[in-house]
Design an enzyme around this catalytic site. Structure first.
Site, short mmCIF file in Angstrom:
data_model
loop_
_atom_site.label_atom_id
_atom_site.label_comp_id
_atom_site.label_asym_id
_atom_site.label_seq_id
_atom_site.Cartn_x
_atom_site.Cartn_y
_atom_site.Cartn_z
N LYS A 1 -3.46 -9.65 -6.38
CA LYS A 1 -4.85 -10.07 -5.78
C LYS A 1 -5.95 -9.15 -6.38
CE LYS A 1 -5.61 -7.98 -1.43
NZ LYS A 1 -7.20 -7.53 -1.57
N LYS B 1 -10.92 -4.43 -3.91
CA LYS B 1 -11.80 -3.66 -4.21
C LYS B 1 -11.53 -2.27 -4.59
CE LYS B 1 -13.62 -4.03 0.41
NZ LYS B 1 -12.54 -3.71 1.21
N LYS C 1 0.83 -1.25 -0.09
CA LYS C 1 0.13 -0.14 -0.16
C LYS C 1 0.93 1.08 0.10
CE LYS C 1 -4.26 -2.00 0.83
NZ LYS C 1 -5.77 -1.80 1.32
P1 ATP Z 1 -8.60 -2.95 -0.04
O1 ATP Z 1 -8.00 -2.71 -1.34
O2 ATP Z 1 -9.39 -1.42 0.27
O3 ATP Z 1 -7.63 -3.23 0.91
P2 ATP Z 1 -9.71 -5.44 -0.34
O4 ATP Z 1 -10.44 -5.79 -1.43
O5 ATP Z 1 -8.38 -5.97 0.12
O6 ATP Z 1 -9.77 -3.76 -0.34
P3 ATP Z 1 -10.22 -5.90 2.72
O7 ATP Z 1 -11.61 -4.93 3.10
O8 ATP Z 1 -8.95 -5.20 2.81
O9 ATP Z 1 -10.55 -5.82 0.99
O10 ATP Z 1 -10.60 -7.36 2.89
C1 ATP Z 1 -11.80 -7.96 3.53
C2 ATP Z 1 -11.68 -9.42 3.51
O11 ATP Z 1 -11.67 -9.69 1.99
C3 ATP Z 1 -10.34 -9.89 4.20
O12 ATP Z 1 -10.63 -11.18 5.04
C4 ATP Z 1 -9.33 -10.16 3.06
O13 ATP Z 1 -8.47 -11.30 3.38
C5 ATP Z 1 -10.36 -10.60 1.90
N1 ATP Z 1 -9.92 -10.48 0.60
C6 ATP Z 1 -9.65 -9.36 0.04
N2 ATP Z 1 -9.13 -9.58 -1.16
C7 ATP Z 1 -9.18 -10.86 -1.47
C8 ATP Z 1 -8.96 -11.64 -2.79
N3 ATP Z 1 -8.61 -11.18 -3.67
N4 ATP Z 1 -9.38 -12.98 -2.54
C9 ATP Z 1 -9.91 -13.37 -1.41
N5 ATP Z 1 -9.85 -12.78 -0.27
C10 ATP Z 1 -9.94 -11.47 -0.45
MG MG Z 2 -7.22 -5.33 1.76
#
Ligand code: ATP
Ligand code: MG
Length: 326
Positions: free
Chosen positions: A195, A198, A113
């Site tokens: 990965k 969002k 990040k």
């Molecule tokens: P950001 O980019 O803002 O960090 P994010 O998509 O990583 O958003 P988070 O809110 O950080 O989402 O994570 C929420 C949950 O989703 C966590 O348990 C994280 O491990 C899971 N997660 C996030 N991205 C993935 C992915 N690509 N595949 C599986 N699980 C995921």
């Molecule tokens: Mg995340």
């Protein structure tokens, strides 16, 4: 027998992705009968990246609706906003004093990040895992269901809890990560070595995408110059599509590989697209219905805050007593 506690959270940092669903929140639904579940919308964690206030407000509220839309029962589970329970920040400060810079320096999320937001490498981004440890430890969680990317943060939480318990005697339950392998790490469709997040702009399927858009995103997914369909480290795009398919269809990867053995990439993409559309359709429908239930939702938000606060307050009092605060 008493049910064990489960804690997990999701940031309101955007519209949730297919990765969030398959890797995290779908598993929450599966756990709600067997465990005492506490689920939070980590709106404070979302502040580590600069956000437009009206957009953060919308993402946060939509996330609450979405958690109901996927099938979480607001009576069985405690569902609340992290910022509504001030004990999270208080405990995070205390735990900051029991966490080493060296430990935080090793966190891959911080490194990723910091690169992505090089103009805003704030202290919150660095101490993110400490706030996350406070989230988990306030509720005596034994299990923390997450995607694979958060495993390292649960590890540091365990280290902090063990360190604290060694100094002051049993105070915190030491949590274990629960990672559901099939959807644990859904990759970005355009950059399958990274990965799906969002907060990314491209290569992401958002849970509110319309069927046509889902299909076109999957059709444009990066694959490779081969034509065989199987999982392999040198076929990250195809492996990702197979994972999405198997997770959406609730079958094993081997079953998915067998199903596609005599098919081509075009057929694979069509099948994956259809599976995702079918998976998301009922959720999207329910989400729209809930948008018209403003009073009901407001009441649930308040109840969530009260139920979470009660537990968090008791735990924080105990911690304060142990360390010698008057
Ligand atoms: P950001 O980019 O803002 O960090 P994010 O998509 O990583 O958003 P988070 O809110 O950080 O989402 O994570 C929420 C949950 O989703 C966590 O348990 C994280 O491990 C899971 N997660 C996030 N991205 C993935 C992915 N690509 N595949 C599986 N699980 C995921
Ligand atoms: Mg995340």
């Amino acid at each position: 027998m008493e049910k064990k506690n489960v804690y997990s959270a999701i940031q309101s940092s955007g519209i949730p992705s297919l990765g969030n669903y398959l890797g995290a929140i779908k598993n929450w639904v599966d756990m709600q009968n067997e465990y005492n579940c506490i689920f939070s919308i980590a709106d404070l964690h979302s502040l580590t990246v600069r956000r437009e206030p009206s957009q953060l407000r919308k993402y946060s509220r939509d996330m609450f609706l979405l958690l109901l839309a996927i099938g979480l029962d607001p009576e069985k589970n405690i569902i609340y906003f992290q910022s509504h329970v001030h004990e999270h920040c208080e405990l995070a400060w205390i735990l900051n004093c029991y966490t080493y810079m060296g430990e935080l320096n090793r966190m891959t999320q911080f490194k990723d990040k910091s690169q992505k937001h090089s103009d805003n490498i704030n202290a919150g981004l660095f101490t993110y895992p400490v706030l996350m440890a406070a989230d988990i430890l306030l509720y005596d969680a034994e299990y923390v269901p997450t995607g694979a990317d958060q495993k390292q943060h649960v590890e540091i939480c365990r280290n902090i809890a063990n360190r604290f318990n060694q100094i002051y005697g049993d105070t915190f339950t030491v949590p274990e990560p629960l990672i559901n392998e099939s959807g644990a790490k859904i990759m970005n469709l355009q950059q399958p070595e990274k990965k799906m997040s969002k907060s990314d702009d491209t290569g992401v399927i958002f849970l509110f995408d319309e069927p046509n858009l889902i299909m076109s995103k999957i059709k444009r997914a990066v694959t490779d110059s081969d034509s065989k369909i199987y999982c392999s480290p040198d076929k990250p795009g195809i492996t990702n599509l197979l994972k999405i398919y198997s997770s959406a269809k609730k079958i094993s990867i081997e079953q998915a590989e067998k199903f596609f053995a005599d098919k081509n990439y075009g057929q694979l993409k069509t099948c994956v697209g259809e599976a995702v559309i079918e998976l998301l359709e009922p959720i999207q429908k329910k989400f729209v219905e809930l948008q018209n239930e403003k009073d009901y939702i407001d009441k649930l938000i308040l109840t969530g805050k009260q139920r979470a606060s009660e537990i968090a307050h008791k735990k924080l009092q105990k911690v304060k007593r142990k360390i010698g605060l008057i």
